[in-house]
Scaffold this motif. Sequence first.
Motif, PDB file in Angstrom:
ATOM      1  N   LEU A 142      52.957  44.808   5.592  1.00  0.00           N
ATOM      2  CA  LEU A 142      51.644  44.764   4.940  1.00  0.00           C
ATOM      3  C   LEU A 142      51.683  45.515   3.615  1.00  0.00           C
ATOM      4  CD1 LEU A 142      49.099  45.329   7.876  1.00  0.00           C
ATOM      5  CD2 LEU A 142      49.981  43.164   6.952  1.00  0.00           C
ATOM      6  N   GLU A 143      52.379  46.638   3.589  1.00  0.00           N
ATOM      7  CA  GLU A 143      52.531  47.394   2.346  1.00  0.00           C
ATOM      8  C   GLU A 143      53.127  46.510   1.247  1.00  0.00           C
ATOM      9  OE1 GLU A 143      52.947  50.757  -0.373  1.00  0.00           O
ATOM     10  OE2 GLU A 143      51.642  50.319   1.317  1.00  0.00           O
ATOM     11  N   ASP A 144      54.143  45.734   1.606  1.00  0.00           N
ATOM     12  CA  ASP A 144      54.767  44.844   0.626  1.00  0.00           C
ATOM     13  C   ASP A 144      53.780  43.785   0.136  1.00  0.00           C
ATOM     14  OD1 ASP A 144      57.154  46.195   0.800  1.00  0.00           O
ATOM     15  OD2 ASP A 144      58.071  44.780   2.208  1.00  0.00           O
ATOM     16  N   ARG A 145      52.918  43.293   1.025  1.00  0.00           N
ATOM     17  CA  ARG A 145      51.931  42.285   0.637  1.00  0.00           C
ATOM     18  C   ARG A 145      50.915  42.852  -0.342  1.00  0.00           C
ATOM     19  NH1 ARG A 145      51.791  37.593   3.721  1.00  0.00           N
ATOM     20  NH2 ARG A 145      49.790  37.143   2.715  1.00  0.00           N
ATOM     21  N   LEU A 146      50.694  44.164  -0.283  1.00  0.00           N
ATOM     22  CA  LEU A 146      49.663  44.793  -1.114  1.00  0.00           C
ATOM     23  C   LEU A 146      50.192  45.243  -2.480  1.00  0.00           C
ATOM     24  CD1 LEU A 146      47.986  46.814   1.751  1.00  0.00           C
ATOM     25  CD2 LEU A 146      46.896  44.975   0.440  1.00  0.00           C
ATOM     26  N   LEU A 147      51.456  45.022  -2.736  1.00  0.00           N
ATOM     27  CA  LEU A 147      52.008  45.353  -4.048  1.00  0.00           C
ATOM     28  C   LEU A 147      51.434  44.391  -5.081  1.00  0.00           C
ATOM     29  CD1 LEU A 147      55.771  45.921  -3.140  1.00  0.00           C
ATOM     30  CD2 LEU A 147      54.043  47.665  -3.602  1.00  0.00           C
ATOM     31  N   GLY A 148      50.798  44.918  -6.097  1.00  0.00           N
ATOM     32  CA  GLY A 148      50.321  44.087  -7.184  1.00  0.00           C
ATOM     33  C   GLY A 148      48.902  43.588  -7.057  1.00  0.00           C
ATOM     34  N   HIS A 149      48.282  43.719  -5.871  1.00  0.00           N
ATOM     35  CA  HIS A 149      46.873  43.346  -5.722  1.00  0.00           C
ATOM     36  C   HIS A 149      46.268  44.148  -4.577  1.00  0.00           C
ATOM     37  CE1 HIS A 149      48.476  40.783  -2.511  1.00  0.00           C
ATOM     38  NE2 HIS A 149      49.210  40.174  -3.407  1.00  0.00           N
ATOM     39  N   PRO A 150      44.965  44.376  -4.611  1.00  0.00           N
ATOM     40  CA  PRO A 150      44.352  45.343  -3.690  1.00  0.00           C
ATOM     41  C   PRO A 150      44.124  44.830  -2.268  1.00  0.00           C
ATOM     42  CG  PRO A 150      42.701  44.454  -5.179  1.00  0.00           C
ATOM     43  CD  PRO A 150      44.018  43.919  -5.653  1.00  0.00           C
ATOM     44  N   TRP A 151      44.201  43.510  -2.051  1.00  0.00           N
ATOM     45  CA  TRP A 151      43.935  42.962  -0.731  1.00  0.00           C
ATOM     46  C   TRP A 151      45.090  42.062  -0.299  1.00  0.00           C
ATOM     47  CZ3 TRP A 151      39.985  45.289   1.667  1.00  0.00           C
ATOM     48  CH2 TRP A 151      39.026  45.898   0.877  1.00  0.00           C
ATOM     49  N   LEU A 152      45.131  41.723   0.957  1.00  0.00           N
ATOM     50  CA  LEU A 152      46.308  41.052   1.508  1.00  0.00           C
ATOM     51  C   LEU A 152      46.592  39.697   0.880  1.00  0.00           C
ATOM     52  CD1 LEU A 152      45.857  41.928   5.297  1.00  0.00           C
ATOM     53  CD2 LEU A 152      47.532  42.891   3.706  1.00  0.00           C
ATOM     54  N   PHE A 153      45.547  39.013   0.440  1.00  0.00           N
ATOM     55  CA  PHE A 153      45.740  37.687  -0.138  1.00  0.00           C
ATOM     56  C   PHE A 153      45.267  37.604  -1.584  1.00  0.00           C
ATOM     57  CE2 PHE A 153      46.423  36.790   4.273  1.00  0.00           C
ATOM     58  CZ  PHE A 153      47.316  35.718   4.281  1.00  0.00           C
ATOM     59  N   GLY A 154      45.223  38.737  -2.281  1.00  0.00           N
ATOM     60  CA  GLY A 154      44.871  38.684  -3.689  1.00  0.00           C
ATOM     61  C   GLY A 154      43.876  39.738  -4.106  1.00  0.00           C
ATOM     62  N   PRO A 155      43.078  39.440  -5.135  1.00  0.00           N
ATOM     63  CA  PRO A 155      42.185  40.443  -5.715  1.00  0.00           C
ATOM     64  C   PRO A 155      40.910  40.702  -4.918  1.00  0.00           C
ATOM     65  CG  PRO A 155      41.962  38.372  -6.888  1.00  0.00           C
ATOM     66  CD  PRO A 155      43.093  38.184  -5.924  1.00  0.00           C
ATOM     67  N   ALA A 156      40.619  39.871  -3.927  1.00  0.00           N
ATOM     68  CA  ALA A 156      39.387  40.030  -3.149  1.00  0.00           C
ATOM     69  C   ALA A 156      39.706  40.050  -1.657  1.00  0.00           C
ATOM     70  CB  ALA A 156      38.404  38.898  -3.461  1.00  0.00           C
ATOM     71  N   ALA A 157      38.840  40.686  -0.887  1.00  0.00           N
ATOM     72  CA  ALA A 157      39.021  40.749   0.564  1.00  0.00           C
ATOM     73  C   ALA A 157      38.915  39.360   1.178  1.00  0.00           C
ATOM     74  CB  ALA A 157      37.977  41.668   1.175  1.00  0.00           C
ATOM     75  N   SER A 158      39.590  39.183   2.286  1.00  0.00           N
ATOM     76  CA  SER A 158      39.616  37.903   2.977  1.00  0.00           C
ATOM     77  C   SER A 158      39.376  38.110   4.469  1.00  0.00           C
ATOM     78  CB  SER A 158      40.975  37.222   2.773  1.00  0.00           C
ATOM     79  OG  SER A 158      41.989  37.943   3.471  1.00  0.00           O
ATOM     80  N   LEU A 159      39.286  37.008   5.179  1.00  0.00           N
ATOM     81  CA  LEU A 159      39.176  37.058   6.635  1.00  0.00           C
ATOM     82  C   LEU A 159      40.295  37.905   7.224  1.00  0.00           C
ATOM     83  CD1 LEU A 159      37.814  35.795   9.273  1.00  0.00           C
ATOM     84  CD2 LEU A 159      39.674  34.113   9.157  1.00  0.00           C
TER      85      LEU A 159
END
Length: 228
Positions: free
Chosen positions: A147-164
């Motif tokens: 998950l840490e790797d997914r958060l590199l470069g953007h604040p949420w898991l799938f980009g700039p905004a929170a998701s499901l």
Amino acid sequence: MNVAQPLPVLYSFRRCPYAMRARMAIAVSGQRCELREVLLRSKPAEMLAASPKATVPVLVLPDGQVIEQSLEIMLWALAQNDPQGWLASDSAGLEAQQALIAANDGAFKQHLDRYKYPNRYRHEHTGDAQDFAQAHRLDAAGWLLELEDRLLGHPWLFGPAASLADIAILPFVRQFAHTDAAWFAAQPWVHLAGWLARWESGALFARVMEKYPPWQAGQAPVGFAPAA
């Protein structure tokens, strides 16, 4: 004369991560419901009659339909209204989110339970319970580093905004983090810790974590208001 329409009834438990994510989706969707806070050691007969699985959350709709799984409650609520765009706009994006949620709800949750409650799993080990817990903490930590790797470069898991996916996974990472807060804070997952802190400091989290007394049959309904 206007007659008030019946509201969905949500059986919940404040600290349960499954119930937490269901409340988050209901609140953000703007869907009003009647909240029934449950004592897990004394579950109300009304909840058990609606859902023999006997775990929270349970959502009973006015037409009698029962939604028993937290992720299904989230999807139901966001299908009514999704003002923050938690659902992906395409099926491939939603499938990717659901795959990540499945990893959380599967292997990670199994390691989390054994880390947090090692004595519940005495049948799985013959040695020291703390050694057993630490082994599962290490396995769980491996997934958190993903998950840490997914958060590199953007604040949420799938980009700039929170998701499901963010909202579905966050309560479980929070439970892991609070099991040994000092150890969690010392780990090399700066982005993950920031992701968790943003959620915990937000107004929506504060709203869904308000305390309610346990529900009793015959009491006046307790409204669970949408997020402001």
